[in-house]
Motif scaffolding. Structure first.
Motif, short mmCIF file in Angstrom:
data_model
loop_
_atom_site.label_atom_id
_atom_site.label_comp_id
_atom_site.label_asym_id
_atom_site.label_seq_id
_atom_site.Cartn_x
_atom_site.Cartn_y
_atom_site.Cartn_z
N MET A 97 0.83 -1.20 0.00
CA MET A 97 0.00 0.00 0.00
C MET A 97 0.87 1.26 0.00
SD MET A 97 -3.07 1.31 0.01
CE MET A 97 -4.25 0.09 0.64
N LEU A 98 1.89 1.29 0.85
CA LEU A 98 2.80 2.43 0.89
C LEU A 98 3.51 2.60 -0.45
CD1 LEU A 98 4.25 4.69 2.44
CD2 LEU A 98 5.87 2.96 3.26
N GLN A 99 3.87 1.50 -1.08
CA GLN A 99 4.53 1.57 -2.38
C GLN A 99 3.62 2.24 -3.40
OE1 GLN A 99 4.93 -2.10 -4.53
NE2 GLN A 99 7.06 -1.71 -5.08
N HIS A 100 2.35 1.89 -3.43
CA HIS A 100 1.41 2.52 -4.35
C HIS A 100 1.25 4.01 -4.05
CE1 HIS A 100 -0.40 -0.82 -6.70
NE2 HIS A 100 -0.03 -1.56 -5.67
N LEU A 101 1.07 4.34 -2.78
CA LEU A 101 0.84 5.74 -2.41
C LEU A 101 2.05 6.63 -2.67
CD1 LEU A 101 -1.12 5.20 0.94
CD2 LEU A 101 -2.05 5.95 -1.27
N SER A 102 3.24 6.06 -2.59
CA SER A 102 4.46 6.85 -2.77
C SER A 102 4.97 6.82 -4.20
CB SER A 102 5.56 6.33 -1.84
OG SER A 102 5.95 5.01 -2.22
N GLY A 103 4.27 6.13 -5.08
CA GLY A 103 4.75 6.03 -6.45
C GLY A 103 6.00 5.19 -6.58
N GLY A 104 6.17 4.24 -5.68
CA GLY A 104 7.33 3.35 -5.75
C GLY A 104 8.52 3.81 -4.95
N ARG A 105 8.40 4.91 -4.22
CA ARG A 105 9.54 5.44 -3.47
C ARG A 105 9.67 4.76 -2.10
NH1 ARG A 105 8.89 10.68 -1.87
NH2 ARG A 105 6.68 10.80 -2.43
N VAL A 106 9.77 3.45 -2.10
CA VAL A 106 9.84 2.76 -0.82
C VAL A 106 10.70 1.51 -0.95
CG1 VAL A 106 7.70 1.48 -1.31
CG2 VAL A 106 8.47 1.71 1.03
N ASP A 107 11.54 1.28 0.03
CA ASP A 107 12.15 -0.02 0.25
C ASP A 107 12.12 -0.25 1.76
OD1 ASP A 107 14.46 1.29 1.36
OD2 ASP A 107 15.47 1.28 -0.59
N LEU A 108 12.57 -1.38 2.22
CA LEU A 108 12.50 -1.63 3.66
C LEU A 108 13.61 -2.56 4.10
CD1 LEU A 108 9.50 -4.05 4.38
CD2 LEU A 108 10.19 -3.42 2.07
N MET A 109 13.95 -2.43 5.37
CA MET A 109 15.02 -3.21 5.97
C MET A 109 14.43 -4.18 6.98
SD MET A 109 18.20 -2.01 8.36
CE MET A 109 18.41 -0.50 7.41
N MET A 110 14.63 -5.46 6.73
CA MET A 110 14.15 -6.47 7.66
C MET A 110 15.13 -6.63 8.81
SD MET A 110 11.37 -7.35 6.32
CE MET A 110 10.54 -7.29 4.76
N GLY A 111 14.59 -6.79 10.01
CA GLY A 111 15.43 -7.02 11.17
C GLY A 111 14.70 -7.80 12.24
#
Length: 377
Positions: A97-111
């Protein structure tokens, strides 16, 4: 190369005044910090995820969605998404959902997280941290890459004919970093999938950082993703700057001495010698940061911690201004001047991953590679 800042969202008294921000004030300050990062030309803003005092960022996607609506270029990331205590089904939904709302401006770090009480709060056992991280992430990959998922594992109820919604933007899952400071199993996991590896080295000496990054690089190559020096690496850093080193230390010392994590421990001078903490002039920060590549190799993302330990917002915004004006432009030029042509300068982005097409390795649940012994495909 990408440069940015990350926040852990601690609510800490200012040791020089005794003032303690409210949770609301701290949350608002974090959003102002993110906007400042874009204003001065930084590339990334990343937030931690915590579910216990004295920290406030318990809902990273909510905050990053707010930031996405008020920025145009900033990459929105996490400085840990808890793959152990969060349900991977919910992670899949929230970050798509965040990816759609940001136009793809998202990545994430798993921990995995390092706060033991959090595990039972979410019905998990910290002693299962590594197996949870491995199983949950593999399920997350399937949820982002398969239209219908049938799945059964150790740690959650089975899925039968389940479809995650929304699916990733352009059918292209966000790029994932695996963050770890001490677990070789996580470096191995990042290498197996060909994902990024982020070493938040703010508490560790360079020998430890070198060991962890080298493990990831070597396994990245052995799994067939490319040469070791082409592996995607990110590093943390911690800075405080002033016009002179003496002034920087004078101002920062009370904050360092009372910091919630390392306060009342080693001296500022000792910590600055044994870890990447740099308290001094912008020129000293540039010199020290350029030295990270001497032991970690050419890397793709550098994030700085600048807003912890009770530092007032106006002081933090000034630090970000200095980063954008005096430090990062020099680092961009010098890192790229040194970088070999065959080593990527940036980590994957949504645009670059879409351009690779539907047959790219990024679209696969399990990479079509082996560990050299042919045991794993």
């Amino acid at each position: 190369m990408q440069f940015g800042i990350f926040t852990i969202g601690d609510v800490t008294p200012d040791p020089t005044t005794g003032a303690v921000p409210t949770e609301h004030e701290r949350i608002v300050a974090m959003t102002e910090i993110a906007l400042k990062a874009e204003e001065v030309g930084l590339d990334v803003f990343a937030t931690g995820e915590h579910h216990n005092p004295p920290f406030v960022p318990s809902s990273p996607t909510t905050m990053l969605g707010w930031v996405a609506a008020r920025t145009e270029k900033l990459i929105l990331s996490t400085a840990t998404t808890l793959i152990t205590t969060n349900d991977p089904v919910k992670i899949a939904e929230d970050y798509a959902m965040l990816q759609h709302l940001s136009g793809g401006r998202v990545d994430l770090m798993m921990g995995r997280g390092n706060t033991a009480p959090v595990y039972p709060w979410f019905g998990k056992d910290i002693r299962e941290g590594i197996p949870l991280a491995i199983e949950n992430y593999h399920l997350l990959r399937r949820l982002w890459r398969e239209k219908v998922v049938d799945w059964e594992g150790r740690f959650r109820t089975p899925l039968r004919g389940y479809s995650s919604t929304p699916m990733p933007l352009d059918e292209t899952p966000p790029f994932v970093w695996h963050g770890s400071i001490r677990s070789p199993e996580i470096a191995e996991q990042a290498a197996f999938y060909g994902d990024g590896f982020f070493h938040n080295n703010i508490f560790w000496n360079k020998e430890h950082t070198q060991q962890m990054v080298s493990l990831y690089r070597n396994r990245f190559e052995q799994y067939g993703h490319g040469a070791a020096e082409q592996a995607v690496v990110g590093l943390g850093g911690q800075v405080f700057m002033a016009s002179t080193e003496t002034e920087a230390k004078r101002v920062f010392r009370p904050y360092f001495d009372n910091a919630p994590v390392y306060g009342h421990g080693p001296s500022l001078e000792e910590f600055s010698t044994t870890t990447p903490l740099t308290v001094g002039t912008p020129e000293q920060v540039v010199e020290r940061t350029l030295g990270f590549a001497d032991y970690a190799g050419d890397y793709q993302r550098q994030l700085f911690l600048v807003d912890h330990a009770g530092l007032p917002l106006e002081m933090v915004l000034e630090q970000i201004e200095i980063l954008g004006r005096e430090v990062v432009p020099v680092l961009r030029t010098e890192f790229e001047r040194r970088r070999p042509a065959h080593v990527p300068s940036d980590p994957p982005t949504h645009v670059s991953l879409v351009a690779e097409g539907p047959g790219s390795p990024h679209r696969l649940v399990t990479p079509a590679s082996t560990d050299g012994a042919g045991a794993r495909k």
